[in-house]
Design an enzyme around this catalytic site. Structure first.
Site, PDB file in Angstrom:
ATOM      1  N   ASP A  67      44.596  37.098  52.307  1.00 44.71           N
ATOM      2  CA  ASP A  67      44.554  38.267  51.426  1.00 44.71           C
ATOM      3  C   ASP A  67      43.098  38.469  50.986  1.00 44.71           C
ATOM      4  O   ASP A  67      42.679  38.049  49.905  1.00 44.71           O
ATOM      5  CB  ASP A  67      45.474  38.077  50.222  1.00 44.71           C
TER       6      ASP A  67
ATOM      7  N   HIS B 210      40.298  29.920  39.801  1.00 44.77           N
ATOM      8  CA  HIS B 210      40.850  31.290  39.884  1.00 44.77           C
ATOM      9  C   HIS B 210      42.231  31.422  39.269  1.00 44.77           C
ATOM     10  O   HIS B 210      42.769  32.521  39.175  1.00 44.77           O
ATOM     11  CB  HIS B 210      40.902  31.749  41.334  1.00 44.77           C
TER      12      HIS B 210
ATOM     13  N   SER C 247      47.275  33.324  30.107  1.00 44.29           N
ATOM     14  CA  SER C 247      46.150  33.578  30.998  1.00 44.29           C
ATOM     15  C   SER C 247      44.900  33.498  30.132  1.00 44.29           C
ATOM     16  O   SER C 247      45.004  33.553  28.894  1.00 44.29           O
ATOM     17  CB  SER C 247      46.254  34.964  31.638  1.00 44.29           C
TER      18      SER C 247
ATOM     19  N   GLY D 115      47.486  32.582  34.517  1.00 46.19           N
ATOM     20  CA  GLY D 115      48.120  31.260  34.474  1.00 46.19           C
ATOM     21  C   GLY D 115      49.464  31.276  35.171  1.00 46.19           C
ATOM     22  O   GLY D 115      49.614  30.830  36.300  1.00 46.19           O
TER      23      GLY D 115
HETATM   24  N1  LIG Z   1      49.630  35.593  34.157  1.00 51.35           N
HETATM   25  C1  LIG Z   1      50.223  35.361  35.332  1.00 51.35           C
HETATM   26  N2  LIG Z   1      49.627  34.536  36.228  1.00 51.35           N
HETATM   27  C2  LIG Z   1      50.224  34.340  37.414  1.00 51.35           C
HETATM   28  C3  LIG Z   1      51.455  34.944  37.744  1.00 51.35           C
HETATM   29  N3  LIG Z   1      51.788  34.572  39.004  1.00 51.35           N
HETATM   30  C4  LIG Z   1      50.797  33.769  39.447  1.00 51.35           C
HETATM   31  N4  LIG Z   1      49.851  33.618  38.492  1.00 51.35           N
HETATM   32  C5  LIG Z   1      48.579  32.888  38.578  1.00 51.35           C
HETATM   33  O1  LIG Z   1      47.717  33.618  39.422  1.00 51.35           O
HETATM   34  C6  LIG Z   1      47.020  32.733  40.293  1.00 51.35           C
HETATM   35  C7  LIG Z   1      46.736  33.519  41.532  1.00 51.35           C
HETATM   36  O2  LIG Z   1      46.521  32.712  42.602  1.00 51.35           O
HETATM   37  P1  LIG Z   1      46.771  33.097  44.123  1.00 51.35           P
HETATM   38  O3  LIG Z   1      46.088  31.990  44.855  1.00 51.35           O
HETATM   39  O4  LIG Z   1      48.251  33.113  44.311  1.00 51.35           O
HETATM   40  O5  LIG Z   1      46.154  34.399  44.345  1.00 51.35           O
HETATM   41  C8  LIG Z   1      47.992  31.573  40.487  1.00 51.35           C
HETATM   42  O6  LIG Z   1      47.304  30.372  40.778  1.00 51.35           O
HETATM   43  C9  LIG Z   1      48.685  31.493  39.155  1.00 51.35           C
HETATM   44  O7  LIG Z   1      48.026  30.604  38.306  1.00 51.35           O
HETATM   45  C10 LIG Z   1      52.052  35.814  36.771  1.00 51.35           C
HETATM   46  O8  LIG Z   1      53.123  36.397  36.998  1.00 51.35           O
HETATM   47  N5  LIG Z   1      51.407  35.992  35.618  1.00 51.35           N
HETATM   48 MN   LIG Z   2      46.874  37.855  47.042  1.00 51.57          MN
HETATM   49 MN   LIG Z   3      45.215  36.028  44.448  1.00 55.50          MN
END
Ligand SMILES: Nc1nc2c(ncn2[C@@H]2O[C@H](COP(=O)(O)O)[C@@H](O)[C@H]2O)c(=O)[nH]1
Ligand SMILES: [Mn+2]
Ligand SMILES: [Mn+2]
Length: 477
Positions: free
Chosen positions: A92, A400, A381, A375
């Site tokens: 992605d 991230h 978050s 988070g």
């Molecule tokens: N606040 C929220 N954070 C979320 C949610 N779903 C996932 N997450 C966080 O985002 C990162 C994105 O990482 P990726 O590698 O999947 O792009 C992930 O690590 C989680 O910590 C949500 O619904 N709300």
């Molecule tokens: Mn993605």
């Molecule tokens: Mn992502």
């Protein structure tokens, strides 16, 4: 595998075998125990063996297994002698996060929350393969790929002032749409303005705690304030670019002149035709992702105004920042006292440029760039600020997200017999989702504790805590 403690937040994987540089993992004692060591450490060491890598193969505390490179990985390669790897960017391309602030407080929104999340669910297309109301012609799509966020602003999605609050102004240079396959272009035509699946989300949140008043003021954040956070990327177009280039580079892997420890690390010299071709296609996908987030956030603002029956002035929506966390970028860094041009791969890692950096917009320059760390949908978050220490140690990079602790399969198993929706509602969080297994796969227990991850990057000095956000309503893919 040998690992040595450097200090409370850094662990060293010493050079062995074909490693050209050591590995460094940013985490603490308990974070280290949460990492699946064999598979992730091996990935960090594998990256350390690639040509032109500088200083170290690094990993942030949200590290977990990824395709070739680990997610949470940071690696910089010399621009003249180094390589570019699609697996070091991820499928992605320019998956990223944007945060908007409003003039509203929780009490203004809470009574309308159910209507709001239902309306967002109606208006923001989500789910795997979802298509949007925007159907692009061939030439419009090429403009999106060349212009990124600017294209969206020119079509009336958001305001020109959003651009300077977007990493790289929402547009990577050298994006040539002719480098994309027919299939990539076809996929991109129908998916602009869509959220995507699973981990992608749009979240209505509230600022719960401010840690750094000066930075929070600069970013326009205050306690009790309602925010909108968006996490999405380049959809099927970016996926196709990655897939196409992995296949092309695999065919010509012998040109590299080294044996790769893992086929998934396939790469090309930056200064080769193939390397330049990928970088140009990657820039197109990055620009598509920026346009996508620009469109979606604007649409979310319209929904808020409609449901609350308020004017743009009362809403007072403003972009705090937009950042990518899956990208490779040409950047200038000071290495061993000398300026060097490098290609920084941040895969599941975020830029963390410190105070005074010229690429940060004037309102934020004194405190460092904002960093947005989601988070999970049930916990919190964070907003952080970039630091000078990150510039010196990690090529201006930090974590991230929380990072997964449970695979999707394990999360599904762990959710059996539970109603995740009810558990979230008991916490005052409304959720709507599209995918059949999304709620189980994405439940809060599937992720590490975000506060612990953020405490590590704060403790290590890679970024500074500014504010903590609490979710109120979440739309998931
Ligand atoms: N606040 C929220 N954070 C979320 C949610 N779903 C996932 N997450 C966080 O985002 C990162 C994105 O990482 P990726 O590698 O999947 O792009 C992930 O690590 C989680 O910590 C949500 O619904 N709300
Ligand atoms: Mn993605
Ligand atoms: Mn992502």
């Amino acid at each position: 595998m040998q690992i040595k403690k450097i200090d409370d937040f850094q662990w060293l994987l010493p050079r062995t075998g074909s490693m050209r540089v050591p590995g460094i993992i940013y985490t603490n004692e308990s974070g280290l125990n949460a990492i699946k060591k064999e598979e992730t450490f091996k990935q960090v060491c594998n990256v350390a063996s690639l040509p032109g890598i500088i200083k170290a193969s690094m990993a942030m505390p949200d590290i977990h297994w990824g395709y070739g490179f680990p997610i949470g990985g940071v690696a910089a390669f010399d621009w003249e002698t180094g390589v570019i790897s699609p697996g070091g960017v991820g499928y992605d391309i320019n998956c990223g996060v944007r945060l908007a602030r409003t003039n509203l407080e929780e009490k203004d929104v809470r009574p309308h929350l159910r209507n709001l999340i239902n309306a967002l669910f109606r208006e923001i297309p989500s789910g795997i393969g979802s298509t949007g109301s925007l159907k692009l012609t061939n030439s419009e799509e090429k403009n999106v790929l060349k212009k990124g966020s600017l294209w969206a602003v020119q079509q009336g999605f958001g305001h020109a002032s959003n651009l300077e609050r977007t990493e790289d102004g929402g547009c990577m240079p050298d994006a040539d749409p002719e480098t994309l396959s027919k299939r990539a272009l076809e996929r991109g035509k129908k998916q602009l303005g869509t959220l995507g699946s699973g981990n992608h989300f749009l979240e209505v949140g509230v600022v719960e705690t401010i840690f750094d008043l000066e930075a929070a003021r600069a970013y326009g954040l205050f306690e009790g304030q309602v925010t909108l956070m968006l996490h999405t990327g380049s959809r099927g177009l970016g996926y196709q670019v990655c897939d196409d280039h992995l296949a092309m580079m695999t065919k010509q892997a012998n040109k590299l002149g080294i044996t790769l420890p893992d086929r998934q690390l396939v790469c090309a010299r930056i200064q080769s035709e193939q390397g330049r071709h990928y970088l140009s296609a990657m820039a197109c996908a990055a620009n598509y992702a920026w346009a996508n987030r620009q469109i979606l956030m604007h649409k979310a603002g319209l929904v808020l105004m409609d449901i609350l029956g308020i004017s743009p002035n009362t809403l007072g929506m403003n972009l705090v920042y937009d950042l990518c966390h899956n990208i490779a970028k040409k950047e200038s860094h000071i290495i061993d006292g000398k300026k060097q041009i490098v290609c920084v791969h941040r895969k599941g890692a975020t830029r963390s440029f410190g105070p005074g950096h010229p690429s940060i917009c004037p309102e934020y320059r004194k405190v460092g760039q904002p960093i947005l760390i989601p988070g999970d949908m049930g916990t919190a978050s964070y907003v952080l600020a970039g630091t000078q220490r990150a510039m010196e140690e990690t090529f201006g990079s930090t974590c991230h997200g929380a990072g997964r602790v449970l695979s999707r399969k394990a999360a599904k198993k762990a959710s059996r017999g539970r109603s995740i929706q009810r558990e979230l509602e008991d916490l005052g969080i409304l959720v709507k989702w599209t995918g059949r297994s999304t709620l189980a796969e994405e439940m809060p227990d599937a992720y590490k504790d975000i506060s612990q991850v953020v405490d590590i990057v704060h403790g290590a000095g890679l970024s500074k805590k500014v504010a903590k956000l609490r979710p109120m309503a979440v739309l998931k893919g």
